[in-house]
Design a protein around this motif. Structure first.
Motif, PDB file in Angstrom:
ATOM      1  N   THR A 125       4.208   3.202 -24.401  1.00 56.98           N
ATOM      2  CA  THR A 125       4.167   3.861 -25.708  1.00 56.98           C
ATOM      3  C   THR A 125       2.781   3.763 -26.322  1.00 56.98           C
ATOM      4  O   THR A 125       2.259   4.738 -26.881  1.00 56.98           O
ATOM      5  N   ALA A 126       2.157   2.596 -26.210  1.00 65.51           N
ATOM      6  CA  ALA A 126       0.801   2.428 -26.737  1.00 65.51           C
ATOM      7  C   ALA A 126      -0.177   3.326 -26.000  1.00 65.51           C
ATOM      8  O   ALA A 126      -1.082   3.918 -26.608  1.00 65.51           O
ATOM      9  N   SER A 127      -0.013   3.469 -24.691  1.00 69.69           N
ATOM     10  CA  SER A 127      -0.913   4.295 -23.894  1.00 69.69           C
ATOM     11  C   SER A 127      -0.775   5.776 -24.235  1.00 69.69           C
ATOM     12  O   SER A 127      -1.772   6.495 -24.336  1.00 69.69           O
ATOM     13  N   LEU A 128       0.464   6.224 -24.430  1.00 70.40           N
ATOM     14  CA  LEU A 128       0.709   7.645 -24.698  1.00 70.40           C
ATOM     15  C   LEU A 128       0.617   7.991 -26.183  1.00 70.40           C
ATOM     16  O   LEU A 128       0.430   9.158 -26.533  1.00 70.40           O
ATOM     17  N   GLY A 129       0.771   6.993 -27.045  1.00 65.17           N
ATOM     18  CA  GLY A 129       0.658   7.219 -28.478  1.00 65.17           C
ATOM     19  C   GLY A 129       1.775   8.036 -29.083  1.00 65.17           C
ATOM     20  O   GLY A 129       1.557   8.757 -30.062  1.00 65.17           O
ATOM     21  N   ARG A 130       2.986   7.886 -28.541  1.00 61.08           N
ATOM     22  CA  ARG A 130       4.102   8.679 -29.066  1.00 61.08           C
ATOM     23  C   ARG A 130       5.424   7.970 -28.808  1.00 61.08           C
ATOM     24  O   ARG A 130       5.513   7.066 -27.979  1.00 61.08           O
ATOM     25  N   ALA A 131       6.450   8.396 -29.539  1.00 63.91           N
ATOM     26  CA  ALA A 131       7.785   7.840 -29.359  1.00 63.91           C
ATOM     27  C   ALA A 131       8.354   8.290 -28.015  1.00 63.91           C
ATOM     28  O   ALA A 131       8.105   9.412 -27.569  1.00 63.91           O
ATOM     29  N   LEU A 132       9.133   7.399 -27.394  1.00 60.63           N
ATOM     30  CA  LEU A 132       9.685   7.692 -26.078  1.00 60.63           C
ATOM     31  C   LEU A 132      11.172   7.356 -26.024  1.00 60.63           C
ATOM     32  O   LEU A 132      11.654   6.470 -26.725  1.00 60.63           O
ATOM     33  N   ASN A 133      11.860   8.079 -25.151  1.00 59.91           N
ATOM     34  CA  ASN A 133      13.254   7.816 -24.814  1.00 59.91           C
ATOM     35  C   ASN A 133      13.277   7.601 -23.301  1.00 59.91           C
ATOM     36  O   ASN A 133      13.172   8.549 -22.530  1.00 59.91           O
ATOM     37  N   ILE A 134      13.386   6.345 -22.885  1.00 60.41           N
ATOM     38  CA  ILE A 134      13.183   5.971 -21.485  1.00 60.41           C
ATOM     39  C   ILE A 134      14.508   5.642 -20.812  1.00 60.41           C
ATOM     40  O   ILE A 134      15.289   4.837 -21.327  1.00 60.41           O
ATOM     41  N   THR A 135      14.740   6.248 -19.668  1.00 58.34           N
ATOM     42  CA  THR A 135      15.829   5.842 -18.786  1.00 58.34           C
ATOM     43  C   THR A 135      15.211   5.017 -17.670  1.00 58.34           C
ATOM     44  O   THR A 135      14.351   5.496 -16.937  1.00 58.34           O
TER      45      THR A 135
END
Length: 219
Positions: free
Chosen positions: A183-193
């Motif tokens: 998340t820190a690397s991409l700079g956005r909220a994530l929904n991870i499976t």
């Protein structure tokens, strides 16, 4: 559910369960941390239990916890903090890395932490979820978080985690710290499976904090 190991009672919870309530990463929580004193004793018990992490509660009012894998002590880890926050029902936890804020939001338990608390993870992107799912476990030595977009616009990610520590945990079913780093690397909220079917939610917050959340259930 509780388990007894070396005459110590251990609460078992599943952290980052999927939408159907299944899966999640099993966490052992020793509520009476005073019953297991010293690093050597805690390492032995964590290795005996064999879970990816075991938490020792040193102060259940202040939320002071100590986190161990079967081979090392960790200053911070995501799924132990989420699981301990849910089990102890506390607004914050104190780990070696710092203070971790916690909150409950419906079926989800959230913590807020910093990516720099989880160093040493290699984020490795693949072209498709199928490539991630087809991966063999790599040799020990490097902590790898393998991931691919399922739906980039929606922030949906498919991931697998390979700790590479050589302590018998060849793949982690759900890893909040690695999700925090991604998340820190991409700079956005994530929904991870992740893994077989665990779900991890993340969201960047103010002042460099990142929230990591998921469902928790008794094992």
């Amino acid at each position: 559910m509780t388990e007894q190991a070396s005459d110590v009672l251990v609460d078992l919870v599943r952290v980052f369960c999927g939408p159907d309530g299944r899966h999640g990463n099993t966490l052992g929580v020793v509520r009476d941390g005073a019953a297991v004193r010293g690093e050597a004793a805690r390492l032995r018990l964590a290795a005996e239990l064999g879970y990816s992490e075991t938490v020792f509660v040193d102060d259940d009012e202040r939320g002071v916890i100590d986190i161990w894998t079967p081979s090392v002590r960790l200053p911070f880890a995501g799924h132990p903090c989420v699981g301990a926050a849910w089990l102890l029902d506390l607004p914050e936890l104190v780990v070696a890395a710092g203070v971790v804020a916690a909150r409950q939001d419906g079926e989800f338990t959230w913590i807020a932490a910093r990516a720099e608390w989880a160093p040493g993870r290699t984020l490795r992107q693949y072209a498709s979820p199928a490539e991630v799912e087809a991966l063999d476990v790599p040799p020990a030595g490097e902590w790898i978080y393998a991931w691919a977009w399922e739906d980039e616009a929606a922030g949906r990610v498919r991931a697998r985690a390979f700790p590479g520590r050589g302590d018998g945990i060849v793949e982690d079913e759900a890893t909040g710290a690695a999700a925090l780093c991604l998340t820190a690397s991409l700079g956005r909220a994530l929904n991870i499976t992740q893994g077989v079917g665990s779900q991890i939610l993340t969201a960047p917050g103010p002042s460099g904090l990142i929230e990591v959340g998921g469902r928790v259930a008794l094992a």
